[in-house]
Structure formats: C-alpha cells, structure tokens
Motif scaffolding. Structure first.
Motif, PDB file in Angstrom:
ATOM      1  N   HIS A  97       0.810  -1.219   0.000  1.00 27.23           N
ATOM      2  CA  HIS A  97       0.000   0.000   0.000  1.00 27.23           C
ATOM      3  C   HIS A  97       0.847   1.275   0.000  1.00 27.23           C
ATOM      4  O   HIS A  97       0.591   2.191  -0.775  1.00 27.23           O
ATOM      5  CB  HIS A  97      -0.958  -0.007   1.198  1.00 27.23           C
ATOM      6  CG  HIS A  97      -1.892   1.155   1.207  1.00 27.23           C
ATOM      7  ND1 HIS A  97      -2.934   1.278   0.309  1.00 27.23           N
ATOM      8  CD2 HIS A  97      -1.923   2.257   1.985  1.00 27.23           C
ATOM      9  CE1 HIS A  97      -3.560   2.425   0.542  1.00 27.23           C
ATOM     10  NE2 HIS A  97      -2.981   3.024   1.567  1.00 27.23           N
ATOM     11  N   GLU A  98       1.860   1.323   0.836  1.00 28.96           N
ATOM     12  CA  GLU A  98       2.705   2.529   0.900  1.00 28.96           C
ATOM     13  C   GLU A  98       3.470   2.727  -0.398  1.00 28.96           C
ATOM     14  O   GLU A  98       3.564   3.844  -0.913  1.00 28.96           O
ATOM     15  CB  GLU A  98       3.658   2.447   2.080  1.00 28.96           C
ATOM     16  CG  GLU A  98       2.964   2.600   3.417  1.00 28.96           C
ATOM     17  CD  GLU A  98       3.935   2.550   4.573  1.00 28.96           C
ATOM     18  OE1 GLU A  98       5.122   2.859   4.379  1.00 28.96           O
ATOM     19  OE2 GLU A  98       3.492   2.201   5.682  1.00 28.96           O
ATOM     20  N   ASN A  99       4.050   1.657  -0.920  1.00 30.76           N
ATOM     21  CA  ASN A  99       4.797   1.755  -2.167  1.00 30.76           C
ATOM     22  C   ASN A  99       3.870   2.129  -3.319  1.00 30.76           C
ATOM     23  O   ASN A  99       4.231   2.927  -4.181  1.00 30.76           O
ATOM     24  CB  ASN A  99       5.514   0.432  -2.459  1.00 30.76           C
ATOM     25  CG  ASN A  99       6.549   0.572  -3.540  1.00 30.76           C
ATOM     26  OD1 ASN A  99       7.171   1.614  -3.707  1.00 30.76           O
ATOM     27  ND2 ASN A  99       6.722  -0.497  -4.297  1.00 30.76           N
ATOM     28  N   ARG A 154       4.391   5.336  -5.688  1.00 30.86           N
ATOM     29  CA  ARG A 154       4.554   5.166  -7.133  1.00 30.86           C
ATOM     30  C   ARG A 154       3.452   5.893  -7.907  1.00 30.86           C
ATOM     31  O   ARG A 154       3.703   6.463  -8.962  1.00 30.86           O
ATOM     32  CB  ARG A 154       4.547   3.684  -7.502  1.00 30.86           C
ATOM     33  CG  ARG A 154       5.771   2.955  -7.088  1.00 30.86           C
ATOM     34  CD  ARG A 154       6.909   3.385  -7.945  1.00 30.86           C
ATOM     35  NE  ARG A 154       8.088   2.598  -7.648  1.00 30.86           N
ATOM     36  CZ  ARG A 154       9.214   2.742  -8.283  1.00 30.86           C
ATOM     37  NH1 ARG A 154       9.334   3.620  -9.241  1.00 30.86           N
ATOM     38  NH2 ARG A 154      10.245   2.024  -7.947  1.00 30.86           N
ATOM     39  N   LEU A 155       2.238   5.876  -7.382  1.00 33.21           N
ATOM     40  CA  LEU A 155       1.128   6.561  -8.043  1.00 33.21           C
ATOM     41  C   LEU A 155       1.360   8.069  -8.069  1.00 33.21           C
ATOM     42  O   LEU A 155       1.135   8.728  -9.086  1.00 33.21           O
ATOM     43  CB  LEU A 155      -0.192   6.225  -7.353  1.00 33.21           C
ATOM     44  CG  LEU A 155      -1.449   6.835  -7.968  1.00 33.21           C
ATOM     45  CD1 LEU A 155      -1.597   6.444  -9.427  1.00 33.21           C
ATOM     46  CD2 LEU A 155      -2.669   6.408  -7.169  1.00 33.21           C
ATOM     47  N   ARG A 156       1.844   8.628  -6.959  1.00 35.31           N
ATOM     48  CA  ARG A 156       2.149  10.068  -6.925  1.00 35.31           C
ATOM     49  C   ARG A 156       3.224  10.412  -7.956  1.00 35.31           C
ATOM     50  O   ARG A 156       3.110  11.399  -8.680  1.00 35.31           O
ATOM     51  CB  ARG A 156       2.598  10.484  -5.528  1.00 35.31           C
ATOM     52  CG  ARG A 156       1.458  10.720  -4.561  1.00 35.31           C
ATOM     53  CD  ARG A 156       1.920  11.424  -3.288  1.00 35.31           C
ATOM     54  NE  ARG A 156       2.965  10.702  -2.583  1.00 35.31           N
ATOM     55  CZ  ARG A 156       2.765   9.744  -1.693  1.00 35.31           C
ATOM     56  NH1 ARG A 156       1.535   9.374  -1.391  1.00 35.31           N
ATOM     57  NH2 ARG A 156       3.776   9.160  -1.082  1.00 35.31           N
ATOM     58  N   LEU A 157       4.268   9.581  -8.047  1.00 35.79           N
ATOM     59  CA  LEU A 157       5.324   9.818  -9.041  1.00 35.79           C
ATOM     60  C   LEU A 157       4.779   9.731 -10.463  1.00 35.79           C
ATOM     61  O   LEU A 157       5.084  10.571 -11.317  1.00 35.79           O
ATOM     62  CB  LEU A 157       6.467   8.812  -8.870  1.00 35.79           C
ATOM     63  CG  LEU A 157       7.328   8.952  -7.631  1.00 35.79           C
ATOM     64  CD1 LEU A 157       8.321   7.788  -7.545  1.00 35.79           C
ATOM     65  CD2 LEU A 157       8.067  10.279  -7.636  1.00 35.79           C
ATOM     66  N   PHE A 158       3.973   8.719 -10.714  1.00 39.18           N
ATOM     67  CA  PHE A 158       3.386   8.539 -12.043  1.00 39.18           C
ATOM     68  C   PHE A 158       2.519   9.739 -12.427  1.00 39.18           C
ATOM     69  O   PHE A 158       2.633  10.269 -13.536  1.00 39.18           O
ATOM     70  CB  PHE A 158       2.555   7.253 -12.061  1.00 39.18           C
ATOM     71  CG  PHE A 158       1.892   6.973 -13.378  1.00 39.18           C
ATOM     72  CD1 PHE A 158       2.614   6.454 -14.437  1.00 39.18           C
ATOM     73  CD2 PHE A 158       0.543   7.227 -13.563  1.00 39.18           C
ATOM     74  CE1 PHE A 158       2.004   6.189 -15.653  1.00 39.18           C
ATOM     75  CE2 PHE A 158      -0.077   6.973 -14.761  1.00 39.18           C
ATOM     76  CZ  PHE A 158       0.657   6.453 -15.817  1.00 39.18           C
TER      77      PHE A 158
END
Length: 70
Positions: A51-53, A57-61
């Motif tokens: 969940h944290e990763n 990753r979603l924020r970076l994407f």
C-alpha cells in the motif's frame, strides 16, 4: 470449491509498450494468458501490492503524466 474462471467482462485497454511487455512477460513466467494475468492481479490487488509503495509510485506517475503526454 474454487471460483470458476469465466472471463465475461471485456474492455479496450491502451497501455505503453513497456507495460504491455511486462504484462506478457509476467503471464509467460506464470504460464497463463495475459487475460488471466490481469484477472489475477486485480482479483488479488490488495495482497500483491504494498500500500505505501503503491501510493508513492502513483504520486510519481501522476507527477510525470504531463511530460509523458507531451
């Protein structure tokens, strides 16, 4: 008794070449079809993602999307 695998829902999917290759590589390694691979990932989404990763990753994407669309 296991749930029956009946692929009844179809939808058009657009993805990057990298994502397409990764999906097919995962399916090949698991000895299943790409349809079955997608079904597996989404049926077991919470147990196959951290969940944290995922959030990181979603924020970076999402931050990279404007550049990638240009």
């Amino acid at each position: 008794m296991p749930k029956r695998l009946k692929l009844t829902r179809r939808f058009p999917v657009a993805m990057t070449n990298d994502a397409y290759r990764r999906l097919n590589r995962f399916a090949q390694e698991a000895e299943i079809t790409p349809d079955e691979a997608l079904t597996f990932v989404f049926e077991h989404f919470n147990s196959v993602t951290d969940h944290e990763n995922l959030n990181h990753r979603l924020r970076l994407f999402k931050a990279e999307l404007p550049e990638r669309k240009a």
